[in-house]
Scaffold this active site. Structure first.
Site, PDB file in Angstrom:
ATOM      1  N   HIS A 160       1.204  14.722   1.980  1.00 14.71           N
ATOM      2  CA  HIS A 160       1.391  15.833   1.050  1.00 14.71           C
ATOM      3  C   HIS A 160       0.117  16.151   0.309  1.00 14.71           C
ATOM      4  O   HIS A 160      -0.779  15.312   0.209  1.00 14.71           O
ATOM      5  CB  HIS A 160       2.493  15.473   0.041  1.00 14.71           C
ATOM      6  CG  HIS A 160       2.335  14.095  -0.526  1.00 14.71           C
ATOM      7  ND1 HIS A 160       1.625  13.843  -1.670  1.00 14.71           N
ATOM      8  CD2 HIS A 160       2.757  12.881  -0.081  1.00 14.71           C
ATOM      9  CE1 HIS A 160       1.637  12.539  -1.912  1.00 14.71           C
ATOM     10  NE2 HIS A 160       2.312  11.927  -0.957  1.00 14.71           N
ATOM     11  N   HIS A 168       3.610  15.534  -5.325  1.00 15.39           N
ATOM     12  CA  HIS A 168       3.907  16.181  -4.047  1.00 15.39           C
ATOM     13  C   HIS A 168       3.744  17.679  -4.233  1.00 15.39           C
ATOM     14  O   HIS A 168       4.615  18.342  -4.774  1.00 15.39           O
ATOM     15  CB  HIS A 168       5.310  15.826  -3.563  1.00 15.39           C
ATOM     16  CG  HIS A 168       5.407  14.392  -3.109  1.00 15.39           C
ATOM     17  ND1 HIS A 168       5.798  14.022  -1.859  1.00 15.39           N
ATOM     18  CD2 HIS A 168       5.111  13.240  -3.745  1.00 15.39           C
ATOM     19  CE1 HIS A 168       5.752  12.701  -1.743  1.00 15.39           C
ATOM     20  NE2 HIS A 168       5.353  12.206  -2.891  1.00 15.39           N
ATOM     21  N   GLU A 193       0.295   9.834   5.173  1.00 19.23           N
ATOM     22  CA  GLU A 193       1.093   8.607   5.199  1.00 19.23           C
ATOM     23  C   GLU A 193       1.999   8.499   6.420  1.00 19.23           C
ATOM     24  O   GLU A 193       3.154   8.885   6.375  1.00 19.23           O
ATOM     25  CB  GLU A 193       1.877   8.415   3.894  1.00 19.23           C
ATOM     26  CG  GLU A 193       2.708   9.564   3.403  1.00 19.23           C
ATOM     27  CD  GLU A 193       3.405   9.213   2.071  1.00 19.23           C
ATOM     28  OE1 GLU A 193       3.866   8.084   1.911  1.00 19.23           O
ATOM     29  OE2 GLU A 193       3.469  10.099   1.205  1.00 19.23           O
ATOM     30  N   GLU A 288      -0.941   4.437   3.863  1.00 19.10           N
ATOM     31  CA  GLU A 288      -1.240   5.700   3.172  1.00 19.10           C
ATOM     32  C   GLU A 288      -2.542   5.618   2.400  1.00 19.10           C
ATOM     33  O   GLU A 288      -2.856   4.582   1.800  1.00 19.10           O
ATOM     34  CB  GLU A 288      -0.111   6.041   2.189  1.00 19.10           C
ATOM     35  CG  GLU A 288      -0.366   7.287   1.353  1.00 19.10           C
ATOM     36  CD  GLU A 288       0.793   7.664   0.447  1.00 19.10           C
ATOM     37  OE1 GLU A 288       1.590   6.773   0.088  1.00 19.10           O
ATOM     38  OE2 GLU A 288       0.887   8.855   0.093  1.00 19.10           O
TER      39      GLU A 288
END
Ligand code: CO
Length: 302
Positions: A160, A168, A193, A288
């Site tokens: 994101h 996000h 991620e 991530e």
């Protein structure tokens, strides 16, 4: 909102990024069989606070088929087992600058291949990041690496954009080619991620809900709920918070905290984030990092 772009302070983002990366290194010394999950969470959160940062969100310690959003309950008795596969997803915050990073620890060596595959998928995806790159190409690469290692990616979870104040934001970076050709832009802050699994590759909501976020400001009638809403505003602002943080803030008054949360959810003041569980019960691994998109590559922040 004026001049938001030009005022973006990459130095603060990088400070938070360094603390997040250091916290992940610290994790390796904390996560081991026999340790209580709640002790591990508190140790990580203390590490970030001691380094002078706030939490971007409560540390997530999701195990096995849980993909995300499990943070220990208040007086959680769960103990880390010697077969657990634990995802540690955390983020430090410097003022309004948020970071997001994760790693997976497989205490059972049988799952090391899955963990290594998610790390490789992240590396391969990062090698493609530059301004102008379509986000579906990133997703395609993640899935290609996953499949070549014998695993599925989780289709309804992904990376994101990260804006100031919002974890996000803007874009969703898929873990497969979803056909979205939106290009990455120079200066954009993103988290990639990959979630890989031995299962079918889809998460659904589980029963447990430990993470909430303030989304509204309707004052409830009950005095208890007002107290709780004021506490949330003062201590957590609009960042995600854990039920265990709130109960501690209410001096251990679990009844007041839980009843008020139910009340505030009804009033539309909160969003709840249930634990996300792999639908077929597959084991899930995640890796991530937060990055800044550059003209011909990217800078790794965490
Ligand atoms: Co993230």
């Amino acid at each position: 909102m004026e001049n938001e772009e030009t005022e973006y302070d990459y130095k603060k983002l990088k400070e938070a990024g360094k603390v997040s990366a250091d916290a992940l290194k610290h994790v390796a010394t904390v996560i081991k069989p026999g340790t209580k999950l709640s002790d591990a969470a508190e140790s990580i959160e203390r590490f970030i606070a001691d380094a002078g940062c706030g939490m971007a969100f409560p540390v997530n310690l999701s195990t096995g088929a849980e993909a995300a959003h499990y943070t220990p309950e208040f007086s959680d008795q769960r103990v880390i087992g010697d077969k657990d596969v634990i995802k540690i997803d955390l983020g430090a915050r410097k003022d309004a600058y948020l970071t997001d990073c994760a790693m997976t620890m497989a205490l059972d060596p049988a799952h090391l291949k899955l963990v290594e595959a998610s790390e490789k998928a992240l590396e391969d995806a990062i090698s493609l990041v530059k301004s102008g790159r379509s986000i579906n190409e990133i997703g395609r690469e993640i899935e290609k690496t996953a499949k070549s290692c014998g695993f599925n990616t989780i289709r309804n979870l992904g990376g994101h954009g990260i804006s100031q104040e919002e974890l996000h934001a803007d874009i969703f970076i898929p873990n497969f080619d979803n056909g979205d050709t939106t290009p990455l832009e120079e200066g954009q802050v993103i988290a990639i991620e990959p979630f890989l699994t031995t299962g079918v590759g889809y998460v659904t909501n589980g029963e447990s809900i430990q993470i909430f976020q303030k989304t509204g400001d309707v004052m409830p009638r009950s005095q208890d709920s007002r107290d709780v809403l004021n506490h949330i505003t003062e201590h957590f602002s609009t960042y995600p918070f854990a039920m265990r943080w709130l109960i501690k803030g209410m001096d251990g008054n679990e009844f007041k905290a839980r009843r008020s949360i139910a009340d505030l959810l009804n009033a539309g003041d909160l969003e709840a984030f249930p634990v996300l569980v792999e639908k077929s019960g597959g084991i899930v691994s995640q890796a991530e990092k937060t990055l800044i998109v550059e003209k011909d590559s990217c800078a790794i922040v965490t």
